[in-house]
Design an enzyme around this catalytic site. Structure first.
Site, mmCIF file in Angstrom:
data_model
loop_
_atom_site.group_PDB
_atom_site.id
_atom_site.type_symbol
_atom_site.label_atom_id
_atom_site.label_comp_id
_atom_site.label_asym_id
_atom_site.label_seq_id
_atom_site.Cartn_x
_atom_site.Cartn_y
_atom_site.Cartn_z
ATOM 1 N N HIS A 102 0.863 -1.187 0.000
ATOM 2 C CA HIS A 102 0.000 0.000 0.000
ATOM 3 C C HIS A 102 0.904 1.244 0.000
ATOM 4 C CE1 HIS A 102 -3.774 -2.119 0.664
ATOM 5 N NE2 HIS A 102 -3.212 -2.806 1.643
ATOM 6 N N HIS A 112 -0.676 -6.537 -5.236
ATOM 7 C CA HIS A 112 -0.781 -7.774 -4.461
ATOM 8 C C HIS A 112 -0.195 -8.899 -5.301
ATOM 9 C CE1 HIS A 112 -3.205 -11.568 -4.203
ATOM 10 N NE2 HIS A 112 -2.714 -11.526 -2.994
ATOM 11 N N ASN A 114 0.894 -13.363 -4.929
ATOM 12 C CA ASN A 114 1.202 -14.552 -4.136
ATOM 13 C C ASN A 114 1.470 -15.737 -5.042
ATOM 14 O OD1 ASN A 114 -1.194 -16.659 -3.935
ATOM 15 N ND2 ASN A 114 -2.113 -14.617 -3.980
ATOM 16 N N VAL A 115 2.294 -16.640 -4.538
ATOM 17 C CA VAL A 115 2.555 -17.924 -5.189
ATOM 18 C C VAL A 115 2.562 -18.979 -4.091
ATOM 19 C CG1 VAL A 115 3.748 -17.158 -7.284
ATOM 20 C CG2 VAL A 115 5.025 -17.341 -5.155
ATOM 21 N N ARG A 116 1.991 -20.149 -4.388
ATOM 22 C CA ARG A 116 1.824 -21.134 -3.320
ATOM 23 C C ARG A 116 1.745 -22.553 -3.881
ATOM 24 N NH1 ARG A 116 -2.760 -18.294 -4.302
ATOM 25 N NH2 ARG A 116 -4.574 -19.509 -4.962
ATOM 26 N N HIS A 151 0.305 -5.606 -17.588
ATOM 27 C CA HIS A 151 -0.240 -6.766 -18.294
ATOM 28 C C HIS A 151 0.749 -7.336 -19.306
ATOM 29 C CE1 HIS A 151 -4.371 -7.423 -16.905
ATOM 30 N NE2 HIS A 151 -4.338 -6.142 -16.567
ATOM 31 N N HIS A 181 -20.968 -7.731 -4.437
ATOM 32 C CA HIS A 181 -21.956 -6.868 -3.787
ATOM 33 C C HIS A 181 -21.877 -5.429 -4.282
ATOM 34 C CE1 HIS A 181 -18.299 -6.515 -1.373
ATOM 35 N NE2 HIS A 181 -18.755 -5.381 -0.894
ATOM 36 N N GLY A 265 -4.100 -20.082 11.337
ATOM 37 C CA GLY A 265 -2.868 -19.348 11.068
ATOM 38 C C GLY A 265 -2.720 -18.148 11.989
ATOM 39 N N ARG A 266 -1.624 -17.440 11.812
ATOM 40 C CA ARG A 266 -1.336 -16.292 12.672
ATOM 41 C C ARG A 266 -2.115 -15.082 12.173
ATOM 42 N NH1 ARG A 266 3.095 -12.234 12.793
ATOM 43 N NH2 ARG A 266 3.461 -11.655 14.965
#
Length: 306
Positions: A102, A112, A114-116, A151, A181, A265-266
């Site tokens: 941010h 943002h 992430n890889v998992r 992109h 919503h 999780g934490r």
């Protein structure tokens, strides 16, 4: 997705890559900001733990978090089996890097990534594994040059894995990061994928690395171009208002948030993605034709950028 990928996952190799990726991203962002990340290592009572790094009140980054986690347990939580009910009751192992940046300047988008890797096991059966991840961009004041660059970088990262990968993952991202919503996209998208094990472990792991490795290439040039743009109270107010959408998505829809909370999780690490300041205003509407209105008309509707 095939349930019988051709090779077993090399969990140690994935973990080493993820720790190195976290290090690399933090080093680059800290250099850009001139501040250091604070680090917390933590353990999860049910098994596993992680390494959370957070930068707050920086010159460029108002709040940023880059989190590594590696957790395991006896049963997958509901968020992980919603689309795969046949996996309910399996033990699991999950590891990943997740980050949210941010920036302070409203002209710099939030980003943002992430890889998992997930592995679900039960006695007497082959382990079921898959990769997931991606990255997406959330501008407050859209600049076409920046979104096209974002992109194009994403498309280039996917290109070696097949012509269909970028269009698939781009559409998946547009569909996923959508506030039902509000009937409104969270941002201008990027890449999102889940349940991916096509071509066996080596190919899938290479694709996950291509996504992780291209994040800094996608984001740093935008951050560098916009971080010194002048702004006033109006731009700051709009940034805080739009950050509210980010909070709404993460707390209502985000699978990673739900998985983290449901799996014990934490909490501090899971909710590090939330911005430090945000505002909600009743039934606010942008002035027609304003820079704020252009975000809604020119940038949030899904479109092909490259």
């Amino acid at each position: 997705m095939s349930n019988t990928p051709s090779t077993a996952p090399d969990i140690a190799a994935v973990k080493n890559y993820l720790l190195e990726l976290q290090e690399r991203i933090c080093t680059a962002l800290a250099a850009e900001d001139g501040s250091d990340f604070r680090e917390d290592s933590w353990e999860r009572p049910g098994g596993g733990g992680g390494r959370t790094r957070v930068l707050e009140e920086g010159a460029v980054i108002e709040k940023g978090g880059v989190n590594f986690s590696h957790v395991f347990g006896d049963g997958l939580p509901p968020s992980a089996t919603a689309n795969r009910p046949e996996l309910a009751g399996r033990s699991f192992e999950a590891m990943g890097v997740s980050l949210v940046i941010h920036p302070r300047n409203p002209h710099v988008p939030t980003s943002h990534a992430n890889v998992r890797l997930f592995v679900a096991e039960k006695p007497g059966a082959e382990p079921v594994w898959w990769f997931g991840g991606g990255y997406d961009l959330t501008p407050y004041y859209g600049v076409e040059q920046d979104v096209v660059h974002w992109h194009q970088t994403a498309k280039n990262a996917c290109q070696p894995f097949g012509e269909d990968i970028y269009p698939r993952f781009k559409k998946w991202c547009d569909d996923y990061f959508y506030l039902k919503h509000r009937d409104e996209a969270r941002g201008v998208g990027g890449l999102f994928f889940d349940d991916f094990n096509e071509g066996g472990f080596d190919n899938s792991f290479a694709l996950m690395r291509a996504v992780g490795d291209s994040y800094l290439d996608a984001y740093l040039p935008i951050l560098q171009r916009r971080k010194d743009t002048s702004y006033g109270e109006q731009e700051r107010d709009f940034q805080l208002y739009r950050r509210g959408r980010y909070v709404e998505f993460n707390l209502v829809f985000d699978r990673g948030t739900l998985f983290g909370l449901q799996s014990g999780g934490r909490t501090e690490s899971i909710l590090m993605s939330l911005p430090p300041l945000v505002r909600w205003q009743y039934d606010w509407q942008p002035e027609p034709g304003s820079a704020e209105a252009r975000l809604y008309t020119d940038f949030l509707p899904a479109r092909d950028w490259v």
